[in-house]
Write an enzyme that holds these catalytic residues in place. Structure first.
Site, PDB file in Angstrom:
ATOM      1  N   LYS A 202      -6.300  26.985  33.163  1.00  0.00           N
ATOM      2  CA  LYS A 202      -6.982  25.685  33.121  1.00  0.00           C
ATOM      3  C   LYS A 202      -6.352  24.700  34.102  1.00  0.00           C
ATOM      4  CE  LYS A 202      -6.044  25.064  28.724  1.00  0.00           C
ATOM      5  NZ  LYS A 202      -5.320  26.324  28.457  1.00  0.00           N
TER       6      LYS A 202
ATOM      7  N   ARG B 155       5.186  32.093  34.645  1.00  0.00           N
ATOM      8  CA  ARG B 155       4.980  30.712  35.099  1.00  0.00           C
ATOM      9  C   ARG B 155       6.307  29.974  35.279  1.00  0.00           C
ATOM     10  NH1 ARG B 155       0.892  27.177  31.971  1.00  0.00           N
ATOM     11  NH2 ARG B 155       2.126  27.851  30.198  1.00  0.00           N
TER      12      ARG B 155
ATOM     13  N   ARG C  39      -9.568  20.522  21.561  1.00  0.00           N
ATOM     14  CA  ARG C  39      -9.011  21.779  21.069  1.00  0.00           C
ATOM     15  C   ARG C  39      -9.422  22.047  19.625  1.00  0.00           C
ATOM     16  NH1 ARG C  39      -5.005  22.470  25.184  1.00  0.00           N
ATOM     17  NH2 ARG C  39      -3.354  23.727  24.392  1.00  0.00           N
TER      18      ARG C  39
ATOM     19  N   ARG D 279       8.726  26.160  31.215  1.00  0.00           N
ATOM     20  CA  ARG D 279       8.280  25.190  30.204  1.00  0.00           C
ATOM     21  C   ARG D 279       8.886  25.552  28.859  1.00  0.00           C
ATOM     22  NH1 ARG D 279       1.861  24.196  30.332  1.00  0.00           N
ATOM     23  NH2 ARG D 279       2.037  24.729  28.135  1.00  0.00           N
TER      24      ARG D 279
ATOM     25  N   ARG E 181       1.612  30.288  19.936  1.00  0.00           N
ATOM     26  CA  ARG E 181       0.470  29.567  20.535  1.00  0.00           C
ATOM     27  C   ARG E 181      -0.778  30.440  20.493  1.00  0.00           C
ATOM     28  NH1 ARG E 181       3.141  28.468  26.103  1.00  0.00           N
ATOM     29  NH2 ARG E 181       1.124  27.700  26.810  1.00  0.00           N
TER      30      ARG E 181
HETATM   31  P1  AP5 Z   1      -2.078  27.622  34.126  1.00  0.00           P
HETATM   32  O1  AP5 Z   1      -3.070  27.128  35.107  1.00  0.00           O
HETATM   33  O2  AP5 Z   1      -0.804  26.896  33.959  1.00  0.00           O
HETATM   34  O3  AP5 Z   1      -2.788  27.891  32.717  1.00  0.00           O
HETATM   35  P2  AP5 Z   1      -3.225  26.902  31.563  1.00  0.00           P
HETATM   36  O4  AP5 Z   1      -4.510  27.400  31.015  1.00  0.00           O
HETATM   37  O5  AP5 Z   1      -3.161  25.497  32.035  1.00  0.00           O
HETATM   38  O6  AP5 Z   1      -2.092  27.240  30.530  1.00  0.00           O
HETATM   39  P3  AP5 Z   1      -1.263  26.287  29.573  1.00  0.00           P
HETATM   40  O7  AP5 Z   1      -0.126  27.114  29.073  1.00  0.00           O
HETATM   41  O8  AP5 Z   1      -0.965  24.996  30.244  1.00  0.00           O
HETATM   42  O9  AP5 Z   1      -2.269  26.087  28.446  1.00  0.00           O
HETATM   43  P4  AP5 Z   1      -1.976  25.607  27.051  1.00  0.00           P
HETATM   44  O10 AP5 Z   1      -3.317  25.298  26.582  1.00  0.00           O
HETATM   45  O11 AP5 Z   1      -1.197  26.553  26.221  1.00  0.00           O
HETATM   46  O12 AP5 Z   1      -0.954  24.391  27.268  1.00  0.00           O
HETATM   47  P5  AP5 Z   1      -1.167  22.812  27.375  1.00  0.00           P
HETATM   48  O13 AP5 Z   1      -0.165  22.309  28.320  1.00  0.00           O
HETATM   49  O14 AP5 Z   1      -2.569  22.469  27.555  1.00  0.00           O
HETATM   50  O15 AP5 Z   1      -1.765  29.149  34.532  1.00  0.00           O
HETATM   51  C1  AP5 Z   1      -0.798  29.894  33.809  1.00  0.00           C
HETATM   52  C2  AP5 Z   1       0.029  30.732  34.807  1.00  0.00           C
HETATM   53  O16 AP5 Z   1      -0.817  31.743  35.361  1.00  0.00           O
HETATM   54  C3  AP5 Z   1       0.596  29.943  35.976  1.00  0.00           C
HETATM   55  O17 AP5 Z   1       1.837  30.476  36.307  1.00  0.00           O
HETATM   56  C4  AP5 Z   1      -0.430  30.207  37.102  1.00  0.00           C
HETATM   57  O18 AP5 Z   1       0.183  30.159  38.389  1.00  0.00           O
HETATM   58  C5  AP5 Z   1      -0.902  31.615  36.773  1.00  0.00           C
HETATM   59  N1  AP5 Z   1      -2.306  31.847  37.101  1.00  0.00           N
HETATM   60  C6  AP5 Z   1      -3.354  30.985  36.978  1.00  0.00           C
HETATM   61  N2  AP5 Z   1      -4.518  31.567  37.332  1.00  0.00           N
HETATM   62  C7  AP5 Z   1      -4.204  32.858  37.653  1.00  0.00           C
HETATM   63  C8  AP5 Z   1      -4.983  33.976  38.094  1.00  0.00           C
HETATM   64  N3  AP5 Z   1      -6.313  33.881  38.277  1.00  0.00           N
HETATM   65  N4  AP5 Z   1      -4.333  35.130  38.324  1.00  0.00           N
HETATM   66  C9  AP5 Z   1      -2.999  35.232  38.154  1.00  0.00           C
HETATM   67  N5  AP5 Z   1      -2.197  34.210  37.747  1.00  0.00           N
HETATM   68  C10 AP5 Z   1      -2.801  33.032  37.504  1.00  0.00           C
HETATM   69  O19 AP5 Z   1      -0.751  22.379  25.906  1.00  0.00           O
HETATM   70  C11 AP5 Z   1       0.576  22.532  25.471  1.00  0.00           C
HETATM   71  C12 AP5 Z   1       0.660  22.207  24.005  1.00  0.00           C
HETATM   72  O20 AP5 Z   1       0.333  20.824  23.802  1.00  0.00           O
HETATM   73  C13 AP5 Z   1      -0.270  22.978  23.085  1.00  0.00           C
HETATM   74  O21 AP5 Z   1       0.265  24.234  22.700  1.00  0.00           O
HETATM   75  C14 AP5 Z   1      -0.384  22.016  21.894  1.00  0.00           C
HETATM   76  O22 AP5 Z   1       0.769  22.100  21.083  1.00  0.00           O
HETATM   77  C15 AP5 Z   1      -0.391  20.666  22.587  1.00  0.00           C
HETATM   78  N6  AP5 Z   1      -1.747  20.208  22.903  1.00  0.00           N
HETATM   79  C16 AP5 Z   1      -2.317  20.103  24.126  1.00  0.00           C
HETATM   80  N7  AP5 Z   1      -3.570  19.652  24.041  1.00  0.00           N
HETATM   81  C17 AP5 Z   1      -3.826  19.486  22.722  1.00  0.00           C
HETATM   82  C18 AP5 Z   1      -4.961  19.046  21.986  1.00  0.00           C
HETATM   83  N8  AP5 Z   1      -6.114  18.702  22.581  1.00  0.00           N
HETATM   84  N9  AP5 Z   1      -4.860  18.996  20.628  1.00  0.00           N
HETATM   85  C19 AP5 Z   1      -3.713  19.323  19.992  1.00  0.00           C
HETATM   86  N10 AP5 Z   1      -2.610  19.739  20.632  1.00  0.00           N
HETATM   87  C20 AP5 Z   1      -2.658  19.822  21.991  1.00  0.00           C
HETATM   88 MG    MG Z   2      -2.018  23.842  31.519  1.00  0.00          MG
END
Ligand code: AP5
Ligand code: MG
Ligand code: ZN
Length: 218
Positions: free
Chosen positions: A13, A126, A88, A159, A170
């Site tokens: 994402k 990552r 979410r 991270r 997660r």
């Molecule tokens: P990346 O682009 O970083 O993936 P992402 O989908 O952004 O993954 P996140 O881990 O950030 O998602 P998340 O939803 O768990 O965490 P968030 O920060 O939102 O890509 C991942 C890796 O793969 C990178 O190394 C990239 O280079 C690589 N990659 C990308 N595309 C690729 C491809 N096509 N091929 C190969 N490699 C690739 O949330 C963190 C925490 O915050 C949550 O767990 C929760 O506790 C809280 N939180 C966030 N939002 C909410 C909400 N709305 N409600 C409640 N809690 C929330």
């Molecule tokens: Mg992210």
């Protein structure tokens, strides 16, 4: 308009929202990044959120909805917004509909579909910039200089919620809720599904095509 980018943890994402925002001029708003900024600043909201994030659980809706409302009221969010990581839960999706339904802004969702084994490999490799938050991957998206951010030269770190036991939590805690949110948009005819497997640029091409169909950038 608002483009909601849905996907499991590690689906890509942040990577894709960043590329699409750069290409279209849309604002990229990511709840995970907002929480990490609050944590880094040591605010009460950050302290409350950290407990949930490090346990791999969703932060409670009232905290998350309040934070995103404030962010979406900022001037740069008046045009097209790409939402990364929000909503979410169905309650968050309904709050978003209520907040923008009356203003006539359209809300459309794209689900990045990625196989479970790929999610784990993406998260494990990552590394993120300690300063600007940009993300890299040891194999799939290495920085130009090992261990340093291409954009700001700061050190790359793992991270805190990318530790293997937190990643497992997660994935265990959040996939059901993701499916419910996808259904929320599917049943209202606002969901497109994009194949998130394969190379970053190939996924980017598919996402850009879906976004253009929806009208992102206009
Ligand atoms: P990346 O682009 O970083 O993936 P992402 O989908 O952004 O993954 P996140 O881990 O950030 O998602 P998340 O939803 O768990 O965490 P968030 O920060 O939102 O890509 C991942 C890796 O793969 C990178 O190394 C990239 O280079 C690589 N990659 C990308 N595309 C690729 C491809 N096509 N091929 C190969 N490699 C690739 O949330 C963190 C925490 O915050 C949550 O767990 C929760 O506790 C809280 N939180 C966030 N939002 C909410 C909400 N709305 N409600 C409640 N809690 C929330
Ligand atoms: Mg992210
Ligand atoms: Zn950086």
């Amino acid at each position: 308009m608002i483009l909601v980018l849905l996907g499991a943890p590690g689906a890509g994402k942040g990577t894709q929202a960043g590329m699409l925002a750069a290409a279209t001029g849309a604002a990229h708003v990511a709840t995970g990044d907002l929480f990490r900024a609050e944590i880094a600043a040591g605010t009460p909201l950050g302290l409350a959120a950290k407990e949930f994030i490090d346990a791999g659980r969703l932060v409670p809706d009232e905290v998350t909805i309040g934070m995103i409302r404030a962010r979406l009221a900022e001037p740069d969010a008046a045009g097209t917004v790409i939402l990364d990581g929000f909503p979410r839960t169905v309650a968050q999706a309904s709050a978003l509909d209520e907040a923008f339904g009356a203003s006539g802004r359209t809300i459309s969702a794209v689900l990045l579909e990625v196989a479970r084994a790929d999610l784990e490999a993406r998260i494990t490799g990552r590394r993120v910039c300690a300063s600007c938050g940009r993300s890299y991957h040891l194999v799939n998206k290495p920085p130009q200089r090992a261990g340093r951010c291409d954009a700001c030269d700061s050190p790359l770190v793992t991270r805190s919620d990318d530790a293997p036991e937190t990643v497992a939590a997660r994935l265990a805690n959040q996939l059901e809720s993701l499916a419910a949110v996808a259904d929320h948009y599917r049943t209202s005819g606002r969901l497109r599904v994009v194949d998130g497997s394969g190379r970053i640029d190939a996924v980017g091409g598919r996402l850009a095509a879906a976004a253009a169909e929806i009208g992102t950038g206009r």
